[in-house]
Scaffold this motif. Structure first.
Motif, PDB file in Angstrom:
ATOM      1  N   MET A 116       0.798  -1.226   0.000  1.00 52.93           N
ATOM      2  CA  MET A 116       0.000   0.000   0.000  1.00 52.93           C
ATOM      3  C   MET A 116       0.833   1.280   0.000  1.00 52.93           C
ATOM      4  O   MET A 116       0.346   2.335  -0.370  1.00 52.93           O
ATOM      5  N   GLY A 117       2.067   1.176   0.465  1.00 53.55           N
ATOM      6  CA  GLY A 117       3.001   2.303   0.327  1.00 53.55           C
ATOM      7  C   GLY A 117       2.606   3.586   1.039  1.00 53.55           C
ATOM      8  O   GLY A 117       2.934   4.681   0.543  1.00 53.55           O
ATOM      9  N   CYS A 118       1.941   3.494   2.183  1.00 51.25           N
ATOM     10  CA  CYS A 118       1.611   4.712   2.929  1.00 51.25           C
ATOM     11  C   CYS A 118       2.923   5.418   3.301  1.00 51.25           C
ATOM     12  O   CYS A 118       3.873   4.766   3.754  1.00 51.25           O
TER      13      CYS A 118
HETATM   14  S1  SF4 Z   1      -0.003   1.807   7.139  1.00 53.37           S
HETATM   15 FE1  SF4 Z   1       1.705   0.543   6.424  1.00 53.37          FE
HETATM   16  S2  SF4 Z   1       1.067  -1.574   6.779  1.00 53.37           S
HETATM   17 FE2  SF4 Z   1      -0.782  -0.283   6.915  1.00 53.37          FE
HETATM   18  S3  SF4 Z   1      -1.633  -0.290   4.821  1.00 53.37           S
HETATM   19 FE3  SF4 Z   1      -0.293   1.492   4.933  1.00 53.37          FE
HETATM   20  S4  SF4 Z   1       1.708   0.751   4.175  1.00 53.37           S
HETATM   21 FE4  SF4 Z   1       0.473  -1.048   4.680  1.00 53.37          FE
END
Ligand code: SF4
Length: 354
Positions: free
Chosen positions: A112-114
């Motif tokens: 997801m690359g947050c």
């Molecule tokens: S916060 Fe981190 S682990 Fe959670 S969805 Fe976003 S990138 Fe993935």
């Protein structure tokens, strides 16, 4: 070979039938699998001896080997597990006087690359199996039970479970549902659904299925109130913008008296103004929810700073006046890189150094 811990009760019944046994033999296996120190079919003494001999030719019981643990000054414990293929995942137990909240992982890495999350910066490696999810719980349970009283910060048992570790659980839906079925089965780990929370960054397409097939709690990582900011923080927002995500929350098949948990990480100068607090209050008006304001932990190489405490309190006050239940979640386990968004950074760094 089948790992029996990848099967829920229905799966074990079908497995027993596939070996020309009645379905109830599957339920008998289920009632043994999650007891401490069971790692062999020969220990399942109410199974017919011939069946106990047959089972290892078709199946096995996985257990995690001893985890590496790091204990924070606040009592939080990070557990590092090496999986059968050498991949590494982490879980964190957060003790309080009357509860242990275990935060578990659903994937190795995350796609997801947050931008504020160290797991996200690692990229995605693979989904965890149901067995790898429930074995995090079994292993931490066994660890807590073996701890001497004087070293324990909270109770002996795991009381609450949150899917907020590595990975996006709704991107691993089938395995997640099987694991929840095992976690909540009386013959399995026998946890109450209301004690389990699944957190998503906003995989709108799978939210409804979670609500229809389970009674667990839903948490939404919102973290911004306009699409420009959320696009920059969370790339998933380009696929499911805020309007779609909040509509999915309104449509979510929630039980009476339950509320969706809205998670909002407080980033200095990015999303923490009074104007944004008022906007949040307005956006959530028709959603049955509670709000968690999360203190941010600075991570190496990630360019965000935590909002000052005064700003967090002011933000909270705006929402409190708008009659929301709103809580500030202080950072736990930050000294061992076990806080929200910090999982796996150090370990993967170590691995890549080898
Ligand atoms: S916060 Fe981190 S682990 Fe959670 S969805 Fe976003 S990138 Fe993935």
């Amino acid at each position: 070979m089948i790992d029996c811990k990848n099967l829920d009760q229905n799966g074990l019944e079908s497995f027993a039938e596939s070996l020309d046994q009645p379905a109830f033999r599957g339920r008998q296996i289920m009632s043994w699998l999650y007891r401490p120190e069971i790692n062999d079919f020969s220990q399942m003494t109410d199974l017919a001896k011939s069946f106990r001999i047959l089972l290892p030719q078709h199946a096995f019981i996985s257990n995690f080997s001893q985890p590496i643990t790091e204990i924070s000054s606040d009592g939080s414990i990070k557990f590092v597990f090496t999986l059968a293929d050498g991949q590494v995942i982490e879980s964190v137990n957060i003790p309080e006087v009357d509860r242990n909240t275990l935060c578990i992982s659903s994937q190795v890495g995350c796609a997801m690359g947050c931008k504020f999350c160290q797991t996200g910066s690692l990229g995605f490696k693979r989904n965890l199996t149901p067995a790898e999810m429930v074995n995090q719980v079994c292993s931490v349970r066994d660890f807590l039970e073996s701890q001497p009283d004087e070293q324990r910060f909270g109770p002996t048992a795991i009381t609450n479970l949150v899917y907020m570790g590595m990975g996006e659980p709704l991107n691993n839906m089938e395995n997640l549902l099987t694991a929840i079925s095992i976690l909540t089965n009386q013959k399995g780990l026998d946890m109450a659904s209301r004690r389990i929370t699944v957190s998503t960054c906003g995989i709108v397409s799978n939210m409804r299925e979670l609500g229809e097939k389970t009674n667990v709690n839903l948490a939404i990582s919102l973290h911004a109130v306009d699409n420009d900011t959320r696009d920059k923080l969370m790339p998933i927002n380009r696929r499911y913008p805020i309007e779609q995500l909040l509509q999915a929350c309104r449509d979510y098949p929630i039980q009476k008296r339950k509320r969706i948990m809205i998670e909002y990480i407080m980033l200095d100068g990015i999303n923490d103004s009074d104007r944004e607090a008022r906007r949040l209050a307005s956006l959530l008006r028709t959603i049955p929810c509670k709000i968690n304001l999360l203190a941010y932990n600075e991570c190496d190489g990630i360019p965000f700073r935590p909002s000052p405490n005064k700003r967090i309190l002011a933000f909270q006050e705006v929402l409190r006046k708008a009659h929301y239940s709103i809580f500030i979640r202080s950072s736990r386990g930050s000294d061992i890189a076990a806080a929200c968004g910090q999982l796996a950074g150090k370990i993967s760094q170590k691995n890549s150094d080898i």
